[in-house]
Design an enzyme around this catalytic site. Structure first.
Site, PDB file in Angstrom:
ATOM      1  CE  LYS A 171      11.483  20.070  20.518  1.00 14.14           C
ATOM      2  NZ  LYS A 171      10.779  18.722  20.672  1.00 14.14           N
TER       3      LYS A 171
ATOM      4  CD  GLN B 219      11.775  15.356  21.126  1.00 14.48           C
ATOM      5  OE1 GLN B 219      11.529  16.225  21.884  1.00 14.48           O
ATOM      6  NE2 GLN B 219      11.702  15.167  19.617  1.00 14.48           N
TER       7      GLN B 219
ATOM      8  CG  ASP C 171       5.195  19.527  23.657  1.00 17.47           C
ATOM      9  OD1 ASP C 171       5.461  20.280  22.822  1.00 17.47           O
ATOM     10  OD2 ASP C 171       5.465  18.306  23.786  1.00 17.47           O
TER      11      ASP C 171
HETATM   12  N1  GUN Z   1       8.284  15.165  18.732  1.00 19.23           N
HETATM   13  C1  GUN Z   1       8.735  15.446  17.107  1.00 19.23           C
HETATM   14  N2  GUN Z   1       7.558  16.894  17.597  1.00 19.23           N
HETATM   15  C2  GUN Z   1       8.207  16.732  19.216  1.00 19.23           C
HETATM   16  C3  GUN Z   1       6.761  17.845  20.152  1.00 19.23           C
HETATM   17  O1  GUN Z   1       6.499  19.240  19.066  1.00 19.23           O
HETATM   18  N3  GUN Z   1       6.565  17.621  20.924  1.00 19.23           N
HETATM   19  C4  GUN Z   1       7.589  16.694  21.430  1.00 19.23           C
HETATM   20  N4  GUN Z   1       7.323  16.423  22.879  1.00 19.23           N
HETATM   21  N5  GUN Z   1       7.563  15.833  20.947  1.00 19.23           N
HETATM   22  C5  GUN Z   1       7.831  15.397  19.517  1.00 19.23           C
END
Ligand code: GUN
Length: 287
Positions: free
Chosen positions: A57, A101, A124
């Site tokens: 990311k 995360q 998100d």
């Molecule tokens: N862990 C796995 N996928 C995601 C996501 O899209 N957002 C977040 N914050 N954590 C994740």
């Protein structure tokens, strides 16, 4: 995108995601005199997969000109410390999106942490406020994977209006919001799940099928309505490698458009995260 060797066209998510990232890069450049979008990532603990996701990311941010503000905290971090970090990021003017995360290490209350995020920075789309805005159809940040699904449907040129859309799976992260986004686009939406009485009949009625159940090849090609658009959100690790929720090889013989796994929905999630970050940054300067 259209590749048809004896079956429906493969929707190339890698290629679409690249295009979306290019669009985001141009938008970031276009708004540079007003705002420099910033995404804060918070990684708690030492889960190896999570570390890779966060690194990807941050790399994607750098490629499009989004500022990446990164925090790493030990697995022993107290709930109050993590909440204080979220408060700090909520208050920072150079942070427009916050991504904590998931999953968090054992002992931390994920829901309380998510609830603490400013909805304006919830890139998100996970907070109850963002979910409520989606339900109400008002302006707000939408979850990334569902946005990616919609973008892939749009890439096929098929208008959801009046179509029968069947969503298999009802998770808060994917199934439920995808159904709401399809409804917003005037599809007739059916949700299916583990208690659905006749899944085959429901799937067979779908002009647009979104599979998000996390069971390898649970949907055989023989169930697919000829000419359907099939979006497979499943990413299942098996002895044969990564496979989706749909049996791709048989389904592509009937579908008009279908996403592969990997290389379908997967690459879209980060691309839509970048897009959401720019939206959040622009909303912050619009006031
Ligand atoms: N862990 C796995 N996928 C995601 C996501 O899209 N957002 C977040 N914050 N954590 C994740």
């Amino acid at each position: 995108m259209a590749e048809t060797e004896g079956g429906g066209a493969r929707i190339d998510g890698t290629e679409v995601a690249k295009r979306v990232r290019g669009e985001v890069r141009r938008r970031v450049a276009g708004v540079a005199d007003r705002v420099r979008p910033g995404l804060a990532t918070v990684l708690v603990g030492d889960d190896a997969a999570s570390a890779v996701y966060v690194r990807n990311k941050r790399k994607a941010c750098a490629e499009v000109g989004i500022e990446s503000i990164h925090t790493e905290l030990p697995a022993t971090t107290a709930q109050a410390t993590l909440l204080a970090k979220v408060d700090e990021l909520n208050a920072r003017d150079d942070v427009h999106g916050i991504l904590v995360q998931l999953p968090l290490p054992e002992g931390l209350d994920e829901k309380e942490v998510i609830d603490r995020l400013s909805p304006e920075k919830d890139v998100d789309g996970l907070t109850p406020v963002s979910q409520g805005r989606l339900l109400a159809g008002t302006a707000g940040l939408r979850p990334c994977t569902p946005l990616g699904v919609m973008r892939l449907i749009d890439e096929t040129g098929v208008d959801p209006t009046g179509k029968r859309a069947v969503v298999v799976g009802r998770s808060l992260l994917v199934g439920k919001p995808v159904g709401l986004l399809l409804l917003e686009r005037h599809a007739t939406v059916t949700y299916c799940h583990s208690r659905t009485a006749d899944l085959e009949a429901e799937v067979a009625s779908a002009d647009i099928l979104v599979a998000a159940i996390g069971r390898p090849k649970a949907i055989p090609g023989s169930w697919i309505k000829p000419g359907a658009v099939v979006i497979d959100v499943g990413i299942n690790r098996t002895d044969d490698g990564l496979v989706g929720d749909v049996d791709y090889e048989s389904a592509r013989l009937r579908a008009a458009h279908i996403t592969p796994v990997p290389g379908g929905v997967g690459p879209m999630t980060i691309a839509m995260l970048l897009s959401n970050t720019v939206e959040a940054a622009l909303a912050s300067v619009r006031g």
